[in-house]
Design a protein around this motif. Structure first.
Motif, PDB file in Angstrom:
ATOM      1  N   TRP A 127       0.825  -1.202   0.000  1.00 22.60           N
ATOM      2  CA  TRP A 127       0.000   0.000   0.000  1.00 22.60           C
ATOM      3  C   TRP A 127       0.863   1.257   0.000  1.00 22.60           C
ATOM      4  N   GLN A 128       1.901   1.284   0.796  1.00 26.91           N
ATOM      5  CA  GLN A 128       2.749   2.468   0.857  1.00 26.91           C
ATOM      6  C   GLN A 128       3.425   2.731  -0.491  1.00 26.91           C
ATOM      7  N   THR A 129       3.775   1.669  -1.206  1.00 26.91           N
ATOM      8  CA  THR A 129       4.328   1.821  -2.545  1.00 26.91           C
ATOM      9  C   THR A 129       3.279   2.410  -3.481  1.00 26.91           C
ATOM     10  N   ARG A 130       2.071   1.898  -3.385  1.00 28.59           N
ATOM     11  CA  ARG A 130       0.956   2.397  -4.202  1.00 28.59           C
ATOM     12  C   ARG A 130       0.663   3.866  -3.864  1.00 28.59           C
ATOM     13  N   LYS A 131       0.631   4.200  -2.599  1.00 27.17           N
ATOM     14  CA  LYS A 131       0.332   5.572  -2.179  1.00 27.17           C
ATOM     15  C   LYS A 131       1.374   6.550  -2.712  1.00 27.17           C
ATOM     16  N   LYS A 132       2.638   6.177  -2.639  1.00 29.86           N
ATOM     17  CA  LYS A 132       3.704   7.049  -3.151  1.00 29.86           C
ATOM     18  C   LYS A 132       3.538   7.256  -4.654  1.00 29.86           C
ATOM     19  N   LEU A 133       3.218   6.194  -5.379  1.00 28.02           N
ATOM     20  CA  LEU A 133       2.993   6.302  -6.815  1.00 28.02           C
ATOM     21  C   LEU A 133       1.839   7.262  -7.105  1.00 28.02           C
ATOM     22  N   LEU A 134       0.751   7.128  -6.345  1.00 31.67           N
ATOM     23  CA  LEU A 134      -0.413   8.003  -6.545  1.00 31.67           C
ATOM     24  C   LEU A 134      -0.079   9.454  -6.224  1.00 31.67           C
ATOM     25  N   GLN A 135       0.622   9.678  -5.125  1.00 28.21           N
ATOM     26  CA  GLN A 135       0.980  11.052  -4.747  1.00 28.21           C
ATOM     27  C   GLN A 135       1.820  11.722  -5.822  1.00 28.21           C
ATOM     28  N   ASP A 136       2.834  11.032  -6.299  1.00 28.71           N
ATOM     29  CA  ASP A 136       3.714  11.613  -7.326  1.00 28.71           C
ATOM     30  C   ASP A 136       2.926  11.929  -8.586  1.00 28.71           C
ATOM     31  N   CYS A 137       2.057  11.010  -8.983  1.00 30.05           N
ATOM     32  CA  CYS A 137       1.269  11.209 -10.196  1.00 30.05           C
ATOM     33  C   CYS A 137       0.264  12.344 -10.031  1.00 30.05           C
ATOM     34  N   MET A 138      -0.377  12.427  -8.874  1.00 29.73           N
ATOM     35  CA  MET A 138      -1.356  13.487  -8.639  1.00 29.73           C
ATOM     36  C   MET A 138      -0.702  14.859  -8.671  1.00 29.73           C
ATOM     37  N   ARG A 139       0.471  14.971  -8.073  1.00 28.98           N
ATOM     38  CA  ARG A 139       1.184  16.258  -8.089  1.00 28.98           C
ATOM     39  C   ARG A 139       1.536  16.666  -9.515  1.00 28.98           C
ATOM     40  N   THR A 140       1.984  15.683 -10.295  1.00 31.28           N
ATOM     41  CA  THR A 140       2.345  15.961 -11.689  1.00 31.28           C
ATOM     42  C   THR A 140       1.104  16.301 -12.507  1.00 31.28           C
ATOM     43  N   SER A 141       0.033  15.529 -12.324  1.00 28.70           N
ATOM     44  CA  SER A 141      -1.205  15.763 -13.083  1.00 28.70           C
ATOM     45  C   SER A 141      -1.782  17.137 -12.782  1.00 28.70           C
ATOM     46  N   LEU A 142      -1.753  17.527 -11.522  1.00 25.87           N
ATOM     47  CA  LEU A 142      -2.255  18.847 -11.140  1.00 25.87           C
ATOM     48  C   LEU A 142      -1.315  19.963 -11.573  1.00 25.87           C
ATOM     49  N   GLY A 143      -0.068  19.623 -11.846  1.00 25.85           N
ATOM     50  CA  GLY A 143       0.911  20.636 -12.231  1.00 25.85           C
ATOM     51  C   GLY A 143       1.579  21.302 -11.049  1.00 25.85           C
ATOM     52  N   LEU A 144       1.396  20.745  -9.851  1.00 27.10           N
ATOM     53  CA  LEU A 144       1.988  21.356  -8.665  1.00 27.10           C
ATOM     54  C   LEU A 144       3.506  21.338  -8.719  1.00 27.10           C
ATOM     55  N   ASP A 145       4.063  20.364  -9.439  1.00 27.08           N
ATOM     56  CA  ASP A 145       5.518  20.276  -9.547  1.00 27.08           C
ATOM     57  C   ASP A 145       6.093  21.372 -10.431  1.00 27.08           C
ATOM     58  N   LYS A 146       5.224  22.039 -11.208  1.00 31.47           N
ATOM     59  CA  LYS A 146       5.692  23.106 -12.101  1.00 31.47           C
ATOM     60  C   LYS A 146       5.296  24.499 -11.604  1.00 31.47           C
ATOM     61  N   ALA A 147       4.650  24.556 -10.449  1.00 29.65           N
ATOM     62  CA  ALA A 147       4.198  25.847  -9.939  1.00 29.65           C
ATOM     63  C   ALA A 147       5.371  26.745  -9.568  1.00 29.65           C
ATOM     64  N   CYS A 318     -17.216  18.603 -12.163  1.00 29.98           N
ATOM     65  CA  CYS A 318     -16.588  19.864 -12.556  1.00 29.98           C
ATOM     66  C   CYS A 318     -15.108  19.639 -12.845  1.00 29.98           C
ATOM     67  N   PRO A 319     -14.579  20.274 -13.897  1.00 26.56           N
ATOM     68  CA  PRO A 319     -13.139  20.140 -14.177  1.00 26.56           C
ATOM     69  C   PRO A 319     -12.249  20.584 -13.029  1.00 26.56           C
ATOM     70  N   CYS A 320     -12.776  21.394 -12.104  1.00 28.07           N
ATOM     71  CA  CYS A 320     -11.964  21.793 -10.955  1.00 28.07           C
ATOM     72  C   CYS A 320     -11.740  20.624 -10.003  1.00 28.07           C
ATOM     73  N   GLU A 321     -12.433  19.511 -10.238  1.00 25.58           N
ATOM     74  CA  GLU A 321     -12.246  18.292  -9.454  1.00 25.58           C
ATOM     75  C   GLU A 321     -11.634  17.173 -10.302  1.00 25.58           C
ATOM     76  N   SER A 322     -12.181  16.978 -11.496  1.00 23.53           N
ATOM     77  CA  SER A 322     -11.799  15.803 -12.293  1.00 23.53           C
ATOM     78  C   SER A 322     -11.178  16.162 -13.635  1.00 23.53           C
ATOM     79  N   GLY A 323     -10.809  17.425 -13.809  1.00 22.28           N
ATOM     80  CA  GLY A 323     -10.341  17.863 -15.122  1.00 22.28           C
ATOM     81  C   GLY A 323      -8.865  17.678 -15.391  1.00 22.28           C
ATOM     82  N   ARG A 324      -8.087  17.293 -14.392  1.00 19.70           N
ATOM     83  CA  ARG A 324      -6.637  17.171 -14.595  1.00 19.70           C
ATOM     84  C   ARG A 324      -6.164  15.718 -14.690  1.00 19.70           C
ATOM     85  N   GLY A 325      -7.089  14.796 -14.724  1.00 18.78           N
ATOM     86  CA  GLY A 325      -6.724  13.400 -14.930  1.00 18.78           C
ATOM     87  C   GLY A 325      -6.108  12.712 -13.736  1.00 18.78           C
ATOM     88  N   ILE A 326      -6.295  13.255 -12.539  1.00 20.36           N
ATOM     89  CA  ILE A 326      -5.681  12.607 -11.374  1.00 20.36           C
ATOM     90  C   ILE A 326      -6.302  11.240 -11.104  1.00 20.36           C
TER      91      ILE A 326
END
Length: 473
Positions: A127-147, A318-326
Motif C-alpha cells: 500500500w505504501q508503494t501504491r500511495k507514493k505512486l499516486l501522490q507523485d502522479c497526482m502532483r504531476t497531473s495537477l501541475g503542482l511540480d511546475k508551480a 466539474c473540471p476543478c475536481e476531475s479535469g486534470r486526470g488525477i
C-alpha cells in the motif's frame, strides 16, 4: 487438379459476392437501437430504460450482430459505444442508459474496482508503494511540480472584526505572480495560546464562502479554539475580478484550488500561535474533493473531514475536481482510494442518502477501513451517514464534524455549548457580502499586477489553454 480446385474457389467467391450484396447490406442489418435493446431484454431477462430519451431516432449498422449471447454487459457496450452512451446497472437489477461521462461509472463497476484495488495491496508495504505512486502522479497531473514559487509580497489583510469569542479578517494572498486567492480568516478571540489550523476549501454551493452555513462552520470552529481559513473557488467570489465565471470550468481550476489550500496553509503557519502540528481540513461537495486531495498530498494535514463527496463511482462533475486526470493515476483510481490516502490519520467521512454518497456505509467506507487496518488504525476512520438527507453541509453534518475535530485537534466543545449542553450556532454573526470582500465593493482595491488572462495562467505551468468558449456578447 490444382486448376480444378482454383476454379472451384473462384466460383464460390463469385457466388459469395453475388448473394452477399443483399445479405450483408446495411439496409438489411441496420435497425433502430431500441429494437436491438428490446431483443436483449428478452434474451437476458432484464429491463433497460432510457428515461432521458437518449436513444431517440438512433440507428445502428449490424445492430443484432453486436449481441454476445453469453455476456450481457459486453453486448450493451457493443451497442452503446458507437453513440458515446453507456449503461448503469441499478440496485434492482435493471439497466439505465446514460451519456458517457468520464467522471461517472455504475455501482457494479465501482464495486469491482474496489475489489481489484483491495487485492492490489494486501500488505502495508504494498500500500505504501501504491500511495507514493499516486501522490507523485497526482502532483504531476495537477501541475503542482511546475508551480512557480509563491511571491514574497505581503498578504492583503482587511481590518479585524471582533465578535463574541472570535474574530474575522479577509485575506488576499498572491499564490502565483498576479494570481490572488481570496478568503476569510477566523481566529479565537483573544488569541493568546497555541491554536490548531483548519483549512476549509469551498464547494459549489450558492453564495460560496459568503453563505450563512459556511460562516457558521468557521465561526464555531474558531470559538472552539482553531484558526480557520475559508477561501473562494477559482473564478468564483472575488476571483471573478481576475477570471470570468466560464473559466471555472477550465481544468487549471483544479490546480489553482489545490495550490490555494497549500499556500494558504503556508501563510497561516507563520501566524503567531498557529500550531502546525495540528492541522485539519474539511469541505463539502467540490470542497470535499479538495479536502481529500489536500489530505492525500500535504503531509501537514493531521485530520480530515470530507463531506458528501467520497464516492467510488463519481469523481466530481466539474473540471476543478476531475479535469486534470488525477483519477487516471496508478492505472486508475477513485475518490474512495484517494480518501484512503489520508490513513492512518483521523478521518471522518460524511455521507447522505440523496446523492452519490448514498452507498458509503456498505461500499466505500469498508474499503477505506481496510486501508486503515493495514496500519492497525481501523478505529481512526469513521462514517457519519444521513440516509434521509441530501447534498449539503447542513447543520446535522456540522454537528457530526465539530466533536470529531475537537477530539483530534484538541478543541474545546464547551465553548460553543448552551445551557442545555447543545452546540449553539446562534452565537455566530452572519456578515453581509461587503464585509467579506478583500478588494472593495466594486473591486477597486484589486492590485495593479492582478493577472486577467487565462492563457497566461496556463503559460505559467508550461501549458496551452485548449478550452474554447462560446460567450454571447
Amino acid at each position: 487438379m490444382k486448376k480444378t480446385r482454383f476454379a472451384l474457389l473462384v466460383s464460390i467467391f463469385a457466388l459469395t459476392l453475388t448473394n452477399g450484396q443483399t445479405q450483408t447490406s446495411d439496409d438489411n442489418y441496420r435497425k433502430p437501437i431500441t429494437e436491438t435493446l428490446q431483443k436483449m431484454e428478452s434474451l437476458f431477462h432484464i429491463k433497460i430504460s432510457d428515461d432521458r430519451g437518449l436513444l431517440k431516432d438512433k440507428e445502428l449498422d449490424y445492430a443484432d450482430w453486436r449481441i454476445q449471447q453469453d455476456n450481457l454487459e459486453v453486448s450493451l457496450a457493443n451497442v452503446l459505444a458507437p453513440f458515446e452512451l453507456m449503461y448503469f446497472k441499478q440496485p434492482d437489477g435493471s439497466y439505465q442508459i446514460r451519456k458517457y461521462e468520464h467522471y461517472k461509472t455504475s455501482i457494479d463497476k465501482a464495486t469491482d474496482k474496489l475489489h481489484y484495488l483491495t487485492n492490489l495491496y494486501p500488505t502495508l508495504t504494498a500500500w505504501q508503494t501504491r500511495k507514493k505512486l499516486l501522490q507523485d502522479c497526482m502532483r504531476t497531473s495537477l501541475g503542482l511540480d511546475k508551480a512557480l514559487p509563491m511571491p514574497k509580497s505581503k498578504p492583503i489583510l482587511t481590518p479585524i472584526r471582533n465578535y463574541k469569542n472570535y474574530s474575522v479578517e479577509n485575506i488576499g494572498l498572491e499564490i502565483l505572480p498576479g494570481v490572488y486567492t481570496t478568503g476569510s480568516i477566523y481566529k479565537p478571540y483573544p488569541l493568546n495560546k497555541k491554536a490548531p489550523i483548519i483549512i476549509t476549501p469551498n464547494g459549489h454551493f450558492g453564495d460560496g464562502r459568503y453563505r450563512a452555513d459556511e460562516q457558521k462552520r468557521c465561526a464555531i470552529l474558531a470559538q472552539m479554539g482553531a484558526i480557520v481559513v475559508s477561501y473562494d473557488l477559482f473564478a468564483w467570489g472575488e476571483s471573478l475580478l481576475q477570471f470570468p465565471s466560464e473559466t471555472h470550468r477550465n481544468s487549471i481550476a483544479a490546480t489553482i484550488q489545490a495550490l490555494s489550500g497549500i499556500r494558504l496553509l503556508d501563510y497561516i503557519a507563520t501566524i503567531k500561535y498557529a500550531d502546525v502540528t495540528r492541522v485539519g481540513v474539511t469541505g463539502g461537495s467540490g470542497g470535499g474533493s479538495h479536502t481529500m486531495f489536500l489530505a492525500a498530498l500535504d503531509d501537514r494535514i493531521t485530520v480530515s473531514v470530507p463531506v458528501v463527496m467520497v464516492s467510488s463511482h463519481f469523481s466530481g462533475g466539474c473540471p476543478c475536481e476531475s479535469g486534470r486526470g488525477i483519477h487516471l493515476c496508478g492505472n486508475g483510481t477513485n475518490n474512495a482510494e484517494i480518501a484512503a490516502m489520508a490513513a492512518p490519520k483521523p478521518q471522518l467521512v460524511i455521507s447522505d442518502g440523496g446523492d452519490w454518497t448514498a452507498f458509503v456505509p456498505e461500499l466505500e467506507f469498508p474499503f477505506i477501513q481496510k486501508t486503515y487496518d493495514l496500519y492497525g488504525k481501523k478505529n481512526l476512520v469513521e462514517n457519519a451517514h444521513f440516509p434521509k438527507e441530501g447534498h449539503d453541509y447542513g447543520v446535522s453534518k456540522r454537528l457530526a464534524m465539530y466533536p470529531f475535530m475537537a477530539k483530534y485537534l484538541g478543541l474545546d466543545l464547551n465553548k460553543v455549548k448552551n445551557k442545555k449542553g447543545e452546540i449553539d450556532e446562534s452565537t455566530c454573526v452572519i456578515e453581509p457580502y461587503e464585509k467579506m470582500f478583500v478588494f472593495g465593493d466594486k473591486g477597486e482595491k484589486l492590485p495593479a499586477n492582478a493577472l486577467k488572462d487565462i492563457d497566461k495562467l496556463y503559460e505559467m505551468f508550461g501549458e496551452k489553454n485548449n478550452k474554447v468558449y462560446d460567450v454571447k456578447k
